[in-house]
Design a protein around this motif. Structure first.
Motif, short mmCIF file in Angstrom:
data_model
loop_
_atom_site.label_atom_id
_atom_site.label_comp_id
_atom_site.label_asym_id
_atom_site.label_seq_id
_atom_site.Cartn_x
_atom_site.Cartn_y
_atom_site.Cartn_z
N PRO A 1 -20.37 70.88 40.95
CA PRO A 1 -20.24 69.41 41.15
C PRO A 1 -21.60 68.76 41.27
O PRO A 1 -22.51 69.29 41.93
N ARG B 1 -21.28 57.50 34.36
CA ARG B 1 -21.63 58.93 34.44
C ARG B 1 -21.73 59.57 33.05
O ARG B 1 -22.54 60.47 32.86
N SER C 1 -23.36 63.82 36.83
CA SER C 1 -22.64 63.69 38.10
C SER C 1 -21.21 64.19 37.97
O SER C 1 -20.25 63.52 38.39
N LYS D 1 -17.66 65.95 38.35
CA LYS D 1 -16.76 66.14 39.49
C LYS D 1 -15.70 67.17 39.11
O LYS D 1 -15.40 67.36 37.93
N ASP E 1 -12.64 66.84 39.12
CA ASP E 1 -11.60 66.16 38.34
C ASP E 1 -11.96 66.04 36.85
O ASP E 1 -11.10 65.69 36.05
N ASP E 2 -13.20 66.32 36.51
CA ASP E 2 -13.61 66.29 35.10
C ASP E 2 -13.26 67.61 34.39
O ASP E 2 -13.44 67.72 33.18
#
Length: 122
Positions: A13, A66, A84, A86, A88-89
């Motif tokens: 992350p 991002r 950046s 996350k 969730d990506d």
């Protein structure tokens, strides 16, 4: 029509990756190239798209600020710079081609690459 997506991997992350979409056999700047992603158990969603006139039609709200889409015509490649990152990506990322302008609708894209896995995890 062949599209080759690459550049995925495992990243922590906050890290970055750059995805590439290469189209051997055709001139990519004559087409709209979209990036989509699909997480397990979820629908494929549009992340971003760059049109044939290099106009950037959209970014998914959750990636704005991002992710950056760009095109290198000399390399016949479209990039998706992802910063950046996350958890969730995490998803399989696909690039796709359609004529003329971008669309957010995956059904509007007749040609797809094979996908590249992006995993964001500590």
């Amino acid at each position: 029509v062949q599209l080759q997506a690459s550049g995925g991997g495992l990243v922590q992350p906050g890290g970055s990756l750059r995805l590439s979409c290469h189209g051997p056999g055709f001139t990519m700047d004559k087409y709209a190239i979209g990036w989509f992603r699909q997480a397990p158990g979820k629908e494929r969603e549009g992340v971003s798209c760059i049109g044939s006139s290099d106009n950037i039609l959209y970014y998914l709200d959750s990636v704005k600020g991002r992710f950056t889409i760009s095109r290198d015509n000399a390399k016949n490649t479209v990039y998706l710079q992802m910063n950046s990152l996350k958890p969730d990506d995490t998803a399989v990322y696909f690039c796709a081609r359609r004529s003329y302008q971008c669309s957010r609708d995956k059904i509007a894209y007749p040609y797809w690459g094979q996908g590249t896995q992006v995993t964001v995890s500590s």
